[in-house]
Design a protein around this motif. Structure first.
Motif, PDB file in Angstrom:
ATOM      1  N   GLY A 168       9.129  -5.750  16.498  1.00 17.52           N
ATOM      2  CA  GLY A 168       8.656  -7.119  16.595  1.00 17.52           C
ATOM      3  C   GLY A 168       8.975  -7.980  15.400  1.00 17.52           C
ATOM      4  O   GLY A 168       8.735  -9.186  15.417  1.00 17.52           O
ATOM      5  N   ALA A 169       9.488  -7.393  14.361  1.00 16.88           N
ATOM      6  CA  ALA A 169       9.839  -8.175  13.173  1.00 16.88           C
ATOM      7  C   ALA A 169      10.701  -7.331  12.253  1.00 16.88           C
ATOM      8  O   ALA A 169      10.686  -6.102  12.332  1.00 16.88           O
ATOM      9  N   ASN A 170      11.423  -8.008  11.382  1.00 18.44           N
ATOM     10  CA  ASN A 170      12.241  -7.326  10.388  1.00 18.44           C
ATOM     11  C   ASN A 170      11.367  -7.021   9.175  1.00 18.44           C
ATOM     12  O   ASN A 170      10.891  -7.930   8.503  1.00 18.44           O
ATOM     13  N   LEU A 171      11.170  -5.736   8.921  1.00 20.72           N
ATOM     14  CA  LEU A 171      10.277  -5.341   7.837  1.00 20.72           C
ATOM     15  C   LEU A 171      10.730  -5.836   6.473  1.00 20.72           C
ATOM     16  O   LEU A 171       9.918  -5.954   5.554  1.00 20.72           O
ATOM     17  N   ARG A 172      11.982  -6.128   6.349  1.00 18.32           N
ATOM     18  CA  ARG A 172      12.489  -6.571   5.052  1.00 18.32           C
ATOM     19  C   ARG A 172      11.875  -7.911   4.642  1.00 18.32           C
ATOM     20  O   ARG A 172      11.865  -8.262   3.472  1.00 18.32           O
ATOM     21  N   SER A 173      11.333  -8.614   5.613  1.00 19.26           N
ATOM     22  CA  SER A 173      10.719  -9.909   5.330  1.00 19.26           C
ATOM     23  C   SER A 173       9.271  -9.794   4.876  1.00 19.26           C
ATOM     24  O   SER A 173       8.631 -10.804   4.574  1.00 19.26           O
ATOM     25  N   PHE A 174       8.760  -8.589   4.845  1.00 17.58           N
ATOM     26  CA  PHE A 174       7.350  -8.384   4.553  1.00 17.58           C
ATOM     27  C   PHE A 174       7.149  -7.499   3.316  1.00 17.58           C
ATOM     28  O   PHE A 174       8.003  -6.700   2.952  1.00 17.58           O
ATOM     29  N   ASN A 175       6.007  -7.675   2.713  1.00 11.71           N
ATOM     30  CA  ASN A 175       5.544  -6.741   1.693  1.00 11.71           C
ATOM     31  C   ASN A 175       4.908  -5.564   2.428  1.00 11.71           C
ATOM     32  O   ASN A 175       4.046  -5.758   3.284  1.00 11.71           O
ATOM     33  N   ILE A 176       5.347  -4.368   2.115  1.00 13.49           N
ATOM     34  CA  ILE A 176       4.894  -3.183   2.826  1.00 13.49           C
ATOM     35  C   ILE A 176       4.138  -2.264   1.874  1.00 13.49           C
ATOM     36  O   ILE A 176       4.575  -2.030   0.739  1.00 13.49           O
ATOM     37  N   GLY A 177       3.035  -1.763   2.354  1.00 11.80           N
ATOM     38  CA  GLY A 177       2.259  -0.856   1.532  1.00 11.80           C
ATOM     39  C   GLY A 177       1.808   0.366   2.300  1.00 11.80           C
ATOM     40  O   GLY A 177       1.654   0.325   3.522  1.00 11.80           O
ATOM     41  N   TRP A 178       1.641   1.444   1.575  1.00 17.29           N
ATOM     42  CA  TRP A 178       1.002   2.642   2.116  1.00 17.29           C
ATOM     43  C   TRP A 178      -0.380   2.744   1.462  1.00 17.29           C
ATOM     44  O   TRP A 178      -0.512   2.605   0.247  1.00 17.29           O
ATOM     45  N   PHE A 179      -1.365   3.002   2.309  1.00 20.27           N
ATOM     46  CA  PHE A 179      -2.734   3.166   1.851  1.00 20.27           C
ATOM     47  C   PHE A 179      -3.246   4.498   2.386  1.00 20.27           C
ATOM     48  O   PHE A 179      -2.683   5.053   3.330  1.00 20.27           O
ATOM     49  N   ARG A 180      -4.319   4.980   1.787  1.00 26.90           N
ATOM     50  CA  ARG A 180      -4.923   6.195   2.320  1.00 26.90           C
ATOM     51  C   ARG A 180      -6.434   6.090   2.276  1.00 26.90           C
ATOM     52  O   ARG A 180      -7.002   5.388   1.446  1.00 26.90           O
ATOM     53  N   LEU A 181      -7.048   6.799   3.198  1.00 19.96           N
ATOM     54  CA  LEU A 181      -8.501   6.818   3.300  1.00 19.96           C
ATOM     55  C   LEU A 181      -8.945   8.259   3.463  1.00 19.96           C
ATOM     56  O   LEU A 181      -8.599   8.908   4.446  1.00 19.96           O
ATOM     57  N   ALA A 182      -9.669   8.721   2.452  1.00 22.20           N
ATOM     58  CA  ALA A 182     -10.190  10.086   2.485  1.00 22.20           C
ATOM     59  C   ALA A 182     -11.679  10.046   2.808  1.00 22.20           C
ATOM     60  O   ALA A 182     -12.355   9.063   2.491  1.00 22.20           O
ATOM     61  N   PRO A 183     -12.189  11.095   3.416  1.00 22.14           N
ATOM     62  CA  PRO A 183     -13.616  11.127   3.760  1.00 22.14           C
ATOM     63  C   PRO A 183     -14.499  10.895   2.533  1.00 22.14           C
ATOM     64  O   PRO A 183     -14.295  11.518   1.489  1.00 22.14           O
ATOM     65  N   GLY A 184     -15.435   9.972   2.663  1.00 24.63           N
ATOM     66  CA  GLY A 184     -16.361   9.709   1.578  1.00 24.63           C
ATOM     67  C   GLY A 184     -15.811   8.875   0.454  1.00 24.63           C
ATOM     68  O   GLY A 184     -16.485   8.659  -0.556  1.00 24.63           O
ATOM     69  N   LYS A 185     -14.573   8.416   0.601  1.00 23.31           N
ATOM     70  CA  LYS A 185     -13.957   7.616  -0.460  1.00 23.31           C
ATOM     71  C   LYS A 185     -13.528   6.254   0.076  1.00 23.31           C
ATOM     72  O   LYS A 185     -13.402   6.065   1.287  1.00 23.31           O
ATOM     73  N   GLU A 186     -13.294   5.340  -0.838  1.00 22.28           N
ATOM     74  CA  GLU A 186     -12.799   4.037  -0.431  1.00 22.28           C
ATOM     75  C   GLU A 186     -11.286   4.097  -0.199  1.00 22.28           C
ATOM     76  O   GLU A 186     -10.585   4.928  -0.765  1.00 22.28           O
TER      77      GLU A 186
END
Length: 117
Positions: free
Chosen positions: A25-43
């Motif tokens: 649906g879009a060219n990712l090169r036009s966006f800021n891309i991030g990886w995030f993670r969520l662990a149990p009990g953590k933010e």
């Protein structure tokens, strides 16, 4: 923008995984891309990011040189290479795309990473 994360799994401590985030649906090169993670009990915490137009990448300091983010423009995909994994890396990992001023963002579904000692 639709994001599809994949590549998670179960590995032993010291192992490696490569997460993929494919976009439609879009060219990712036009966006800021991030990886995030969520662990149990953590933010939720940011892991790595790559700026739009390939202006630069950044990895969270605490990851050291174990994690690396990259982009394949031909495949419209972002990758997170994770080496020397530790049990504390166990989490659901999400990819995120944001427009240039971060006023709009999109999230993919998470992919589970489990690291056993």
């Amino acid at each position: 923008v639709q994001l599809q994360a994949s590549g998670g799994g179960s590995v032993q401590s010291g192992g490696s995984l490569r997460l993929s985030c494919a976009a439609s649906g879009a060219n990712l090169r036009s966006f800021n891309i991030g990886w995030f993670r969520l662990a149990p009990g953590k933010e939720r915490e940011g892991v790595a990011c790559i700026s739009s137009g390939d202006r630069g990448t950044d990895v969270r300091d605490s990851m050291g040189d174990r994690f690396a983010i990259s982009r394949d423009n031909a495949k419209n995909s972002i990758y997170l290479q994770m080496d020397n994994l530790r049990p504390e890396d166990t989490a659901v990992y999400y990819c995120n795309a944001a427009n240039w001023d971060y006023s709009t963002e999109w999230w993919g579904q998470g992919t589970q990473v489990t690291v056993s000692s």
